[in-house]
Motif scaffolding. Structure first.
Motif, PDB file in Angstrom:
ATOM      1  N   GLN A 130      -1.927   8.026  -1.432  1.00  0.00           N
ATOM      2  CA  GLN A 130      -3.185   8.736  -1.203  1.00  0.00           C
ATOM      3  C   GLN A 130      -2.960  10.241  -1.127  1.00  0.00           C
ATOM      4  O   GLN A 130      -3.738  11.023  -1.665  1.00  0.00           O
ATOM      5  N   MET A 164       5.088  -8.664   0.311  1.00  0.00           N
ATOM      6  CA  MET A 164       6.165  -7.732   0.629  1.00  0.00           C
ATOM      7  C   MET A 164       6.167  -6.591  -0.365  1.00  0.00           C
ATOM      8  O   MET A 164       5.972  -6.796  -1.560  1.00  0.00           O
ATOM      9  N   ALA A 165       6.436  -5.394   0.142  1.00  0.00           N
ATOM     10  CA  ALA A 165       6.509  -4.237  -0.736  1.00  0.00           C
ATOM     11  C   ALA A 165       7.682  -4.411  -1.689  1.00  0.00           C
ATOM     12  O   ALA A 165       8.694  -5.002  -1.325  1.00  0.00           O
ATOM     13  N   VAL A 221       7.778   0.601   7.432  1.00  0.00           N
ATOM     14  CA  VAL A 221       7.428   1.729   8.298  1.00  0.00           C
ATOM     15  C   VAL A 221       5.919   1.779   8.536  1.00  0.00           C
ATOM     16  O   VAL A 221       5.128   1.722   7.602  1.00  0.00           O
ATOM     17  N   ALA A 241      -1.482  -1.812  -3.173  1.00  0.00           N
ATOM     18  CA  ALA A 241      -1.008  -2.140  -1.830  1.00  0.00           C
ATOM     19  C   ALA A 241      -0.606  -3.612  -1.786  1.00  0.00           C
ATOM     20  O   ALA A 241      -1.139  -4.424  -2.542  1.00  0.00           O
ATOM     21  N   VAL A 242       0.334  -3.949  -0.907  1.00  0.00           N
ATOM     22  CA  VAL A 242       0.798  -5.331  -0.813  1.00  0.00           C
ATOM     23  C   VAL A 242      -0.372  -6.292  -0.673  1.00  0.00           C
ATOM     24  O   VAL A 242      -1.327  -6.028   0.052  1.00  0.00           O
ATOM     25  N   ARG A 258      13.455  -9.889   7.701  1.00  0.00           N
ATOM     26  CA  ARG A 258      13.265  -8.590   7.098  1.00  0.00           C
ATOM     27  C   ARG A 258      12.929  -7.551   8.162  1.00  0.00           C
ATOM     28  O   ARG A 258      12.263  -7.841   9.141  1.00  0.00           O
ATOM     29  N   VAL A 318       1.540   3.535   0.715  1.00  0.00           N
ATOM     30  CA  VAL A 318       0.116   3.696   0.410  1.00  0.00           C
ATOM     31  C   VAL A 318      -0.364   5.064   0.903  1.00  0.00           C
ATOM     32  O   VAL A 318      -1.083   5.782   0.215  1.00  0.00           O
ATOM     33  N   LEU A 319       0.103   5.428   2.087  1.00  0.00           N
ATOM     34  CA  LEU A 319      -0.243   6.746   2.623  1.00  0.00           C
ATOM     35  C   LEU A 319       0.236   7.834   1.667  1.00  0.00           C
ATOM     36  O   LEU A 319      -0.506   8.760   1.320  1.00  0.00           O
ATOM     37  N   THR A 337      -6.494   8.247   6.004  1.00  0.00           N
ATOM     38  CA  THR A 337      -5.879   8.437   4.686  1.00  0.00           C
ATOM     39  C   THR A 337      -5.080   7.221   4.221  1.00  0.00           C
ATOM     40  O   THR A 337      -5.089   6.880   3.057  1.00  0.00           O
ATOM     41  N   GLY A 338      -4.397   6.554   5.138  1.00  0.00           N
ATOM     42  CA  GLY A 338      -3.525   5.463   4.711  1.00  0.00           C
ATOM     43  C   GLY A 338      -4.205   4.116   4.505  1.00  0.00           C
ATOM     44  O   GLY A 338      -3.539   3.135   4.225  1.00  0.00           O
ATOM     45  N   TYR A 342       2.592   0.068   3.861  1.00  0.00           N
ATOM     46  CA  TYR A 342       1.700   1.049   4.475  1.00  0.00           C
ATOM     47  C   TYR A 342       2.117   2.492   4.206  1.00  0.00           C
ATOM     48  O   TYR A 342       1.346   3.319   3.763  1.00  0.00           O
ATOM     49  N   GLN A 343       3.401   2.780   4.473  1.00  0.00           N
ATOM     50  CA  GLN A 343       3.867   4.160   4.360  1.00  0.00           C
ATOM     51  C   GLN A 343       3.695   4.674   2.932  1.00  0.00           C
ATOM     52  O   GLN A 343       3.313   5.817   2.694  1.00  0.00           O
TER      53      GLN A 343
END
Lengths: 681, 244
Positions: B144, B108-109, A112, B50-51, A108, B140-141, A168-169, B137-138
């Protein structure tokens, strides 16, 4: 034929003459030479690389992927971070954007993230064994290696190695760090952060040195047995004391308590005759901004700055409560509760209202005989033994040092140093989570008390603890992202004293110190007009229609209001905004009209703000009906230009406005003076 | 060799017996004759987390009989794809005919289908499928940031602590889950409207511009979040490669 003669003939067959001997030796040599390539050929990683090649062959972008593909062992080597990662040997497609649709691992594409693989490698975030080249060795703790791959639910702990502050993340990490301080874990456990500071608890357990003034021995007993039975929001954990222990500790605390002069003076005043007066006063004083009460549906309503008051009548002594409401500083000079200037009738009325919030079940089964000297002595012993003074001030008992294990590097603790309870998987995260869930599971003699965290909270706490590891302490400083810890700013002089008396910092932040419930006041003097501030302190009203927590009315005298206003207007100034650089009035009607059009059409500010209460409905930002009497024009102008420069983090978007637009909008807004009657109110 | 086999035997026997023991401990037996004919969702579907993390709310299903009345004591079992953990996996419905489980999503997302099963009188399986969403991650950001900047206009749900602004808007924004509308907008269109506000796409200026407030990374994160939660799911347009 004997065994020996058999062997001799075999020997002769192999090495009988020089030709035979040469042939045999060569064969052995060849075989041994072939072992390494064969091992290589049949190795796991080669198998994955072959599978990868097979997979990409069928894809449209096969040529591109094939070109990117590099066989053999791949390695990311980052000497300054101690990273030698060969993960990309099998995880071949991590950087291939087109492989987002592939869900079979190890192929996979990496999701990001803000960092590049070449700069950070893999194990910085995922843990595991970077140099290993088999699935088992890389991912699980086989051999003598301690470091298995980190489950995804704890992955944010790795962000916390470098990022020392809220991010934030990473909501899980943020929450975990918050819980560590808000639940007082760090009262008992030392946590030295990599930047050299020590984590400080943000809960504020009360002093027990004068507890007999405040409450009864029966209440202490019930509380010790189960804090949650008194208040659902109690942050004190359950120590699982048996009846005798609770009896003796309560005996000791009462016997050890010394009175405070003036903290239990009953008043002669009569409560207001109207039975609903207490509730009204509670509402008008905005007690609920800080205190929660459980309503009939069982939901908590109110803030969490102060303790929950659902059953406060079963706890406090009436005379203590009256004295406390009159001036809480008498009992606790450090309290977060403001000193309201209530008159005697108000105090009695409010105290009566609170006293009625009681729960007859709470103490119904608590019957304690007068305590004996042995019980008191045993109670003292228990108080010392359980480290009560780690959290509470108790006269005569010293705060113990290092009462519980230091957690500064808990995230690197070796598994062979841990004692697992039965059935627990042998990994560090499982150990930490298990310990928080059930602290005494591995042995009933342990002292760590029982918390009632939800599974998600336990995961958050575990995440925060895992971030405290060797790597976080040894990272090159250039890589770390420091935070801005609270300052210990204190305002000076008479006004400063008044601000502490009113506990402004329980809700407001100024110069890096204070709460976050209410606006930051560091630049309030540049922002508001003097007369507005005076009126507001006399009679605070909310600026935001959708806000339920509000600034209370403290019943300040004119002299006190002047003192505060002078101080705020002169001291809390922004260097970026010169309050007097722009007039407050005298804008031309054309400019005002131009501003109106910009407000309603180009910038559509009405989506969040109300200027005309009949037509506008926006709820997110403050109401602007009287903004021209409230703010300085220079502040408004600078705010139009760049809101985040004046209040970092504000959600009012920066519109990159031209000077002309900003000036016209300022003119329009400064023209909103509010109706005369609204101003009177 | 035999020693190892023996050991293996013991271990598996041990595992089996602890497994069984746990079952008898945590699971009350189904009530005799407690069968439903339908499974319905009470709450907990379409959640976002989140994952690898636990969903904020438990997944609660209800067993109903033919008349639509709740059936207490009926057996329910949950299952999910690899990586999903369910706690508890199975049990019987409570006095209100409901059964709840805490769900942690996989590593996994993406979307995870959770299946709840019960049996009806005829011993036939009755199933209910629920979908949950795991964010990388992206996303989740973006999640938020949405909470901070966008949600109060784009989500009509209101609580006393957080009053929605949706009803106050003359032109109604779409909740980000509305794939029917948002999936038709390409990434460049979403970027344009978030950067420059409604007028960038000839839409209402009530949608403010965020290009000078949020970074490019943050806007990408918001889009990634919007894509992740859309219903029906968003399909990435295939990448176009130059033919060789």
């Amino acid at each position: 034929m004997g065994l020996t003669s058999k062997f001799v003939s075999f020997w002769q067959q192999l090495f009988g003459d020089s030709v035979r001997a040469f042939g045999t030796v060569s064969l052995v040599l060849l075989i041994s030479l072939a072992i390494a390539p064969a091992k290589n050929h049949f190795s796991e990683w080669r198998h994955y690389q072959k599978q990868y090649l097979k997979m990409i062959r069928g894809r449209g972008e096969a040529v591109t992927l094939q070109r990117h593909f590099q066989g053999d062992i791949q390695q990311v080597w980052l000497p300054e971070l101690g990273v030698v990662d060969r993960c990309t040997t099998c995880h071949v497609g991590l950087k291939e954007a087109s492989l987002v649709d592939v869900s079979t691992q190890p192929f996979r594409k990496h999701p990001v993230i803000p960092h590049s693989l070449d700069q950070f490698g893999c194990v910085m975030c995922h843990r595991g064994q970077g140099p290993a080249t088999t699935v088992q060795e890389a991912h699980r703790s086989t051999l003598a290696w301690e470091q298995p791959v980190l489950p995804a639910k704890y992955i944010e702990s790795s962000c916390g190695q470098c990022h020392r502050w809220e991010l934030t993340g990473t909501p899980t990490l943020n929450e975990g760090r918050h819980l560590l301080t808000a639940n007082g874990c760090v009262h008992c456990h030392t946590v030295k952060l990599p930047d050299g500071t020590t984590m400080k608890a943000t809960d504020d357990p009360p002093s027990l040195s004068h507890i007999a003034d405040k409450t009864s021995r029966e209440w202490i007993f019930a509380w010790l047995k189960d804090p949650k039975a008194y208040a659902a929001t109690a942050t004190m954990p359950n120590f699982k004391f048996n009846d005798d222990e609770a009896r003796d500790i309560s005996a000791f605390l009462i016997a050890n308590s010394t009175p405070v002069t003036g903290d239990t003076v009953g008043l002669n005043a009569k409560a207001a005759p109207d039975p609903s007066a207490g509730a009204s006063l509670y509402g008008e004083s905005f007690c609920a901004s800080c205190h929660a009460v459980q309503n009939t549906a069982g939901n908590l309503v109110g803030g969490n700055v102060g303790p929950e008051l659902t059953r406060v009548g079963s706890k406090v002594k009436p005379t203590w409560l009256q004295a406390w409401l009159r001036n809480p500083d008498t009992y606790d000079p450090e309290t977060a509760m403001p000193h309201y200037r209530f008159n005697d009738q108000q105090v009695v009325t409010l105290a009566g209202f609170l006293q009625a919030k009681s729960d007859s079940d709470l103490l119904a089964n608590v019957h304690l005989d007068p305590s004996t000297p042995e019980q008191i002595a045993h109670g003292k012993h228990l108080v010392t033994d359980y480290g009560c003074a780690s959290c509470h001030e108790i006269s005569g008992i010293k705060k113990p040092e290092n009462f519980a294990p230091d957690l500064s590097r808990i995230g690197s603790k070796a598994v062979n140093q841990l004692i697992f309870s039965q059935g627990m998987p042998h990994t560090l995260p499982d150990y930490i989570a298990g310990k928080i869930r059930d602290p005494r599971a591995s042995s009933p003699g342990l002292k760590m008390p029982q918390y009632t965290f939800s599974p998600a909270q336990i995961d958050s706490l575990t995440t925060a603890l895992l971030s405290l590891n060797e790597r976080s302490h040894s990272l090159p400083p250039a890589l770390t992202v420091a935070g801005t810890p609270d300052s210990n700013y204190q305002p000076a002089g008479k006004a400063g004293k008044l601000m502490r008396d009113l506990a402004c910092f329980s809700c407001h932040r100024i110069n890096g110190h204070g709460g976050d419930m209410a606006p930051d006041l560091s630049w309030e003097g540049s922002s508001v007009q003097r007369q507005w501030l005076i009126d507001f302190l006399k009679n605070p009203n909310t600026l935001r229609p959708a806000l339920i927590r509000r600034m209370p009315r403290f019943n300040l005298t004119d002299a006190e209001i002047n003192e505060l206003t002078d101080y705020i207007m002169t001291v809390y100034q922004s260097p970026a905004v010169d309050r007097d650089s722009m007039p407050l009035t005298g804008f031309s009607p054309t400019q005002v009209e131009q501003g109106r059009q910009l407000f309603y059409s180009k910038y559509a500010c009405q989506s969040c703000h109300i200027v005309d209460p009949k037509n506008d409905k926006g709820y997110i930002g403050p109401t602007l009906t009287q903004v021209g009497s409230r703010l300085s024009s220079a502040w408004v102008y600078h705010w139009m230009k760049n809101p985040q420069a004046l209040r970092p983090g504000t959600t009012d978007p920066n519109r990159n406005m031209s000077d002309d637009d900003a000036r016209a909008l300022t003119a329009f807004l400064m023209n909103q003076k509010g109706s005369a009657e609204a101003k009177k109110k | 060799m035999t020693r190892y086999l023996l050991l293996l035997g013991f271990i598996s026997a041990g595992l089996l017996s602890t497994g069984c023991a746990r079952k008898t401990l945590s699971e009350p037996a189904p009530k005799a004759g407690a069968y439903g004919s339908a499974l319905v969702e009470s709450s907990g579907g379409k959640q976002v987390a989140a994952v690898g993390t636990i969903l904020p709310q438990p997944v609660v299903v209800q067993v109903n009989d033919q008349q639509g009345n709740a059936v207490p004591g009926a057996p329910v079992a949950f299952s999910g794809p690899a990586g999903v953990t369910l706690d508890p996996v199975s049990g019987v419905t409570d006095s209100s005919g409901q059964f709840a489980t805490n769900v942690s999503l996989g590593e996994m997302a993406g979307r995870y289908q959770i299946t709840a099963k019960t049996v009806n009188k005829a011993q036939k399986r009755v199933e209910l499928k629920l979908e949950e969403i795991a964010l990388g991650y992206q996303q989740v950001l973006g999640w938020q940031l949405n909470d901070q900047y966008c949600d109060r206009c784009h989500n009509s749900e209101s609580t006393p602590e957080r009053v929605s602004n949706y009803d106050n808007l003359e032109v109604k924004p779409h909740p980000f889950g509305e794939g029917g509308t948002l999936n038709k907008m390409g990434d460049s269109e979403l970027t344009a409207i978030i950067n420059h506000g409604g007028p960038a796409l000839n839409k209402s200026p009530l949608m403010p511009p965020y290009g000078y407030t949020l970074s490019k990374t943050e806007i990408q994160a918001l889009i990634s979040y919007i894509r992740a939660i859309s219903d029906p799911p968003y399909k990435t347009p295939g990448l176009v490669y130059a033919k060789n």
